[in-house]
Design a protein around this motif. Structure first.
Motif, mmCIF file in Angstrom:
data_model
loop_
_atom_site.group_PDB
_atom_site.id
_atom_site.type_symbol
_atom_site.label_atom_id
_atom_site.label_comp_id
_atom_site.label_asym_id
_atom_site.label_seq_id
_atom_site.Cartn_x
_atom_site.Cartn_y
_atom_site.Cartn_z
ATOM 1 N N ASN A 105 -2.631 1.694 -47.890
ATOM 2 C CA ASN A 105 -2.217 2.835 -47.076
ATOM 3 C C ASN A 105 -1.522 3.851 -47.964
ATOM 4 N N SER A 106 -1.895 5.100 -47.766
ATOM 5 C CA SER A 106 -1.240 6.212 -48.453
ATOM 6 C C SER A 106 -0.610 7.111 -47.400
ATOM 7 N N GLY A 108 0.088 10.844 -47.112
ATOM 8 C CA GLY A 108 -0.544 12.074 -46.652
ATOM 9 C C GLY A 108 -2.045 12.042 -46.560
ATOM 10 N N MET A 109 -2.707 11.439 -47.534
ATOM 11 C CA MET A 109 -4.173 11.387 -47.519
ATOM 12 C C MET A 109 -4.641 10.077 -48.137
ATOM 13 N N ARG A 110 -5.817 9.649 -47.737
ATOM 14 C CA ARG A 110 -6.355 8.389 -48.256
ATOM 15 C C ARG A 110 -6.548 8.479 -49.762
ATOM 16 N N ASN A 111 -6.252 7.374 -50.441
ATOM 17 C CA ASN A 111 -6.391 7.317 -51.890
ATOM 18 C C ASN A 111 -6.727 5.879 -52.262
ATOM 19 N N CYS A 135 -9.125 2.062 -46.841
ATOM 20 C CA CYS A 135 -7.993 2.923 -47.207
ATOM 21 C C CYS A 135 -7.562 3.675 -45.958
ATOM 22 N N THR A 136 -6.291 3.567 -45.628
ATOM 23 C CA THR A 136 -5.743 4.281 -44.477
ATOM 24 C C THR A 136 -4.725 5.305 -44.958
ATOM 25 N N CYS A 137 -4.374 6.212 -44.051
ATOM 26 C CA CYS A 137 -3.260 7.124 -44.292
ATOM 27 C C CYS A 137 -2.428 7.148 -43.016
ATOM 28 N N ASP A 140 -3.686 7.838 -39.457
ATOM 29 C CA ASP A 140 -4.573 6.896 -38.784
ATOM 30 C C ASP A 140 -3.833 5.988 -37.805
#
Length: 177
Positions: A105-106, A108-111, A135-137, A140
């Protein structure tokens, strides 16, 4: 299948922990069992500084697992030090030819950078990492009385596909050459 989920966030109620809860809810039971370890709750000394009962318990759980899912928050485009330290206590004895799924999980944005690095670590212990990863942010997730809840249906479906892949791989015989 005996599935072990390792959550590598240092914070209670984290998004990483919420994904682990979602994974556990998606696994068909009773034919499969799930053990979720929140690494922040264990006493795991810095690698090389001795072992504890928690380290020994982690090693036993990892060795007995048919498959492992590893989750981490994105800390400075890498996986958490808490997770790295726990993995340093494990070895090929626990991972050799074992199917492994990865998620992160990131904010601000998926990474996916933390998962790229985890793939290298898993390759070093001879794990069979699934090509599918999640990958979540933070966007989500929804807030509820129980904390964060993964609300992105596409990512929930992706987690289901990951679980199915782990089930298939854990029932496939491997041949050591």
């Amino acid at each position: 299948m005996n599935l072990l989920i390792l959550s590598g966030s240092a914070f209670p109620g984290s998004h990483t922990h919420a994904v682990a809860r979602k994974i556990a809810s998606l696994v068909e039971q009773p034919e499969h069992t799930v053990t979720h370890i929140d690494l922040r709750e264990l006493h795991i000394p810095v690698f090389g500084q001795g072992k504890t009962d928690d380290v020994e318990a982690l090693k036993r759980l990892a060795e007995k697992a048919d498959a492992i899912i590893i989750g981490t928050p994105n800390y400075h485009t890498s996986f958490s030090g808490l997770l790295k330290n726990a993995l340093d206590h494990l070895s090929m004895d626990e991972f050799d030819m074992k199917p492994v799924g990865l998620y992160c999980n990131s904010g601000g944005m998926r990474n996916s950078d933390p998962l790229t690095q985890l793939r290298m670590v898993m390759r070093g212990v001879h794990a069979l990492v699934l090509p599918l990863q999640v990958c979540t942010c933070d966007a989500d997730f929804e807030r509820s009385d129980e904390g964060h809840q993964l609300g992105n249906g596409e990512l929930i479906e992706r987690l289901s596909v990951m679980i199915d892949g782990l089930v298939r791989q854990s029932h496939t015989e491997t041949v050591n050459i």
